[in-house]
Design a protein around this motif. Structure first.
Motif, PDB file in Angstrom:
ATOM      1  N   CYS A   1       0.833  -1.212   0.000  1.00  0.00           N
ATOM      2  CA  CYS A   1       0.000   0.000   0.000  1.00  0.00           C
ATOM      3  C   CYS A   1       0.867   1.261   0.000  1.00  0.00           C
ATOM      4  CB  CYS A   1      -0.946  -0.012   1.192  1.00  0.00           C
ATOM      5  SG  CYS A   1      -0.091  -0.199   2.773  1.00  0.00           S
ATOM      6  N   VAL A   2       2.017   1.176   0.673  1.00  0.00           N
ATOM      7  CA  VAL A   2       2.922   2.330   0.730  1.00  0.00           C
ATOM      8  C   VAL A   2       3.398   2.654  -0.684  1.00  0.00           C
ATOM      9  CG1 VAL A   2       5.096   3.189   1.699  1.00  0.00           C
ATOM     10  CG2 VAL A   2       3.667   1.634   3.043  1.00  0.00           C
ATOM     11  N   GLU A   3       3.762   1.585  -1.414  1.00  0.00           N
ATOM     12  CA  GLU A   3       4.242   1.762  -2.792  1.00  0.00           C
ATOM     13  C   GLU A   3       3.123   2.297  -3.684  1.00  0.00           C
ATOM     14  OE1 GLU A   3       7.404   0.831  -3.801  1.00  0.00           O
ATOM     15  OE2 GLU A   3       7.837   0.393  -1.694  1.00  0.00           O
ATOM     16  N   ALA A   4       1.908   1.786  -3.453  1.00  0.00           N
ATOM     17  CA  ALA A   4       0.810   2.085  -4.383  1.00  0.00           C
ATOM     18  C   ALA A   4       0.218   3.476  -4.170  1.00  0.00           C
ATOM     19  CB  ALA A   4      -0.291   1.039  -4.219  1.00  0.00           C
ATOM     20  N   CYS A   5       0.335   4.037  -2.990  1.00  0.00           N
ATOM     21  CA  CYS A   5      -0.344   5.305  -2.680  1.00  0.00           C
ATOM     22  C   CYS A   5       0.221   6.444  -3.534  1.00  0.00           C
ATOM     23  CB  CYS A   5      -0.190   5.639  -1.200  1.00  0.00           C
ATOM     24  SG  CYS A   5      -0.955   7.227  -0.808  1.00  0.00           S
ATOM     25  N   PRO A   6      -0.609   7.051  -4.409  1.00  0.00           N
ATOM     26  CA  PRO A   6      -0.074   8.086  -5.297  1.00  0.00           C
ATOM     27  C   PRO A   6       0.237   9.394  -4.572  1.00  0.00           C
ATOM     28  CG  PRO A   6      -2.429   7.783  -5.677  1.00  0.00           C
ATOM     29  CD  PRO A   6      -2.040   6.782  -4.639  1.00  0.00           C
TER      30      PRO A   6
ATOM     31  N   GLY B   1       1.488   9.608  -1.335  1.00  0.00           N
ATOM     32  CA  GLY B   1       2.455   9.456  -0.233  1.00  0.00           C
ATOM     33  C   GLY B   1       1.810   9.574   1.132  1.00  0.00           C
ATOM     34  N   ALA B   2       0.523   9.161   1.215  1.00  0.00           N
ATOM     35  CA  ALA B   2      -0.198   9.320   2.481  1.00  0.00           C
ATOM     36  C   ALA B   2      -0.008   8.134   3.421  1.00  0.00           C
ATOM     37  CB  ALA B   2      -1.690   9.522   2.193  1.00  0.00           C
ATOM     38  N   ILE B   3       0.622   7.066   2.918  1.00  0.00           N
ATOM     39  CA  ILE B   3       0.830   5.896   3.787  1.00  0.00           C
ATOM     40  C   ILE B   3       2.332   5.721   3.994  1.00  0.00           C
ATOM     41  CG2 ILE B   3       0.354   3.440   4.122  1.00  0.00           C
ATOM     42  CD1 ILE B   3      -1.917   3.700   2.107  1.00  0.00           C
ATOM     43  N   GLU B   4       2.705   5.607   5.234  1.00  0.00           N
ATOM     44  CA  GLU B   4       4.133   5.511   5.546  1.00  0.00           C
ATOM     45  C   GLU B   4       4.400   4.264   6.363  1.00  0.00           C
ATOM     46  OE1 GLU B   4       5.073   9.115   7.601  1.00  0.00           O
ATOM     47  OE2 GLU B   4       5.129  10.292   5.736  1.00  0.00           O
ATOM     48  N   ARG B   5       5.598   3.744   6.182  1.00  0.00           N
ATOM     49  CA  ARG B   5       6.018   2.615   7.023  1.00  0.00           C
ATOM     50  C   ARG B   5       7.043   3.168   8.008  1.00  0.00           C
ATOM     51  NH1 ARG B   5       7.382  -3.071   4.445  1.00  0.00           N
ATOM     52  NH2 ARG B   5       8.608  -1.800   3.064  1.00  0.00           N
ATOM     53  N   LEU B   6       6.761   2.993   9.287  1.00  0.00           N
ATOM     54  CA  LEU B   6       7.610   3.565  10.326  1.00  0.00           C
ATOM     55  C   LEU B   6       8.253   2.474  11.160  1.00  0.00           C
ATOM     56  CD1 LEU B   6       5.073   6.152  11.766  1.00  0.00           C
ATOM     57  CD2 LEU B   6       6.806   6.565  10.031  1.00  0.00           C
ATOM     58  N   ALA B   7       9.386   2.814  11.745  1.00  0.00           N
ATOM     59  CA  ALA B   7       9.970   1.910  12.740  1.00  0.00           C
ATOM     60  C   ALA B   7       9.012   1.845  13.914  1.00  0.00           C
ATOM     61  CB  ALA B   7      11.311   2.444  13.198  1.00  0.00           C
ATOM     62  N   ALA B   8       8.917   0.689  14.560  1.00  0.00           N
ATOM     63  CA  ALA B   8       7.979   0.529  15.672  1.00  0.00           C
ATOM     64  C   ALA B   8       8.238   1.578  16.747  1.00  0.00           C
ATOM     65  CB  ALA B   8       8.111  -0.854  16.273  1.00  0.00           C
TER      66      ALA B   8
END
Ligand SMILES: Cc1cc2nc3c(=O)[nH]c(=O)nc-3n(C[C@H](O)[C@H](O)[C@H](O)COP(=O)(O)OP(=O)(O)OC[C@H]3O[C@@H](n4cnc5c(N)ncnc54)[C@H](O)[C@@H]3O)c2cc1C
Length: 397
Positions: free
Chosen positions: A45-50, A52-59
């Motif tokens: 989903c992070v890759e697909a979001c046009p 940049g509204a989805i981010e992957r964060l360190a826990a």
């Protein structure tokens, strides 16, 4: 572990993330995506979001690993019958090259009941240092105490990389240690390099049925653990002038607890094929056409003092047992001479034998992929050529 986070004021509610999610873990609620427990943090989903509204964060609360505080390359020095397993010397060669690239030490970790006499050999084969854990209770490689000893040493010395042979012992210990240390493990590597930019270990291994070679990294955790197939690397020459140090590891009783006891060793019955150690291998594939023709492969191997190899197709045909299979799901070999008879050269076979010094391919199809890796190629009927070779060897010409 990472987390997925939505930055809601950037989200346009387009739903691209829903389409991209392979786990059906995203749904729109009030125009915004929500992530269910089915999410496995793959990041599609992070890759697909046009937007940049989805981010992957360190826990949250977990500090990023301080990579600089981990240094040196370790090799687990598995022993068999009082000697280092052959793969250990191969791993020392691989580890030496990695250690030289990053300017760090190469350490062999030697565990057992009085194995200290092997330290000199490990140093002569490339180690700068031997970490030695000796105790009668460590005589046989048992997962629980060996993992405990290794984990304690890792916490004490913080190595950056630990290499294990992809042997029964290595394949059992490495994942236990990785789980104990909460770090990653790449199994069955066929190549190791250092990424010149990040300094991470690039661990190459076949993936998707051997159709691609994947380079796997452990960017957020340390140490980086890998098991490596025997036969991939060649040992360094024995160099008795090499100097190194031996450091004893403390072995407290607390590390020795185990629920298993070794009662004895019994050699496996049936055929014993030392394909990995053979200097000559004659291997047969489906192109031989029959079990009878496969006997010619055995005959030539015996005349050359070599071992018999096979493609998976030949094993599936029942012409020879699985112990002889060479390739991704068989053995990795690197003899001085490999003669492939009626083998097409599928990638899953090639990954197991392309490290051979000289490859002779016999195939009736001049376009067979095996010829791309062959040093010498013979185009023709495999059985006819084998019979001719056997006749010539028998007549001494
Ligand atoms: C996940 C996975 C893992 C695998 N692991 C392995 C593995 O470990 N090892 C392995 O070998 N395979 C493995 N395979 C299978 C692999 O993809 C091939 O199917 C297999 O290697 C083919 O064996 P072969 O070359 O003997 O047979 P084929 O592909 O059928 O090739 C036979 C060859 O013989 C030639 N030929 C035919 N007749 C004659 C003749 N009279 N004289 C001379 N040549 C002749 C043909 O031109 C052809 O090139 C794996 C596959 C998968 C999907």
């Amino acid at each position: 572990m990472s987390q997925i986070k939505l930055v809601s004021d950037r989200c346009a509610g387009c739903g691209e993330c829903i389409a991209a999610c392979p786990y059906n873990a995203v749904a729109l609620e009030n125009g915004l995506p929500v992530f269910s427990g089915a999410c496995n943090l793959c990041g599609a989903c992070v890759e697909a979001c046009p937007s940049g509204a989805i981010e992957r964060l360190a826990a949250a609360g977990k500090p990023a690993v301080d990579k600089a505080s981990y240094r040196d390359i370790w090799v687990f020095a598995e022993t068999r019958d009082g000697q280092p397993a052959k793969v250990v010397l191969q791993l020392l060669a691989a580890g030496r090259s990695l250690a030289d690239q990053v300017g760090q030490q190469l350490c062999a970790v030697l565990i057992g009941d009085n194995p200290g006499g092997l330290a000199e050999l490990l140093i002569a084969h490339g180690a700068d240092r031997v970490l030695l854990a000796e105790h009668p209770a460590l005589a046989a490689c048992r997962d629980e105490p060996y993992t405990a000893v290794l984990a304690r040493a890792v916490n004490q010395y913080r190595p950056s990389i630990i290499l294990f042979g992809a042997t029964a012992a290595g394949r059992s210990l490495a994942p236990r240690l990785a789980a104990r240390l909460r770090t990653g493990l790449t199994a069955d590597c066929t190549g190791l390099e250092i990424d010149p930019v990040s300094g991470d270990l690039l661990q190459t291994r076949p993936a998707f049925g051997g159709n691609i070679m994947a380079a796997i990294v452990t960017p957020n955790h340390r140490p980086q653990l890998a098991t490596v197939r025997p036969g991939v690397f060649k040992p360094l020459q024995y160099d008795r002038s090499r100097q190194g140090e031996v450091t004893r590891l403390a072995v407290s009783n607390g590390l020795l607890a185990a629920r298993t006891e070794v009662l004895g060793f019994t050699a496996a019955g049936g055929e014993s094929v030392s394909l990995e150690d053979a200097t000559v291998i004659v291997a047969g594939g489906r192109g031989l056409g029959s079990a009878e023709n496969f006997e010619l492969v055995k005959e030539l191997a015996s005349l050359l003092g070599g071992a018999v190899g096979a493609s998976r197709a030949a094993v599936d045909e029942g012409w020879i047992s699985y112990a002889h299979q060479v390739g991704q799901t068989g053995k990795t070999v690197s003899p001085r001479l490999f003669i492939a008879c009626g083998i097409s050269g599928a990638i899953q076979h090639l990954v197991g034998m392309q490290g051979s010094e000289v490859i002779v391919a016999i195939n009736k199809n001049p376009d067979a992929p095996i010829f791309k890796v062959a040093t010498y190629g013979l185009v023709g009927d495999a059985a006819t050529i084998l019979k001719e070779l056997i006749a010539q060897l028998r007549s001494g010409s």
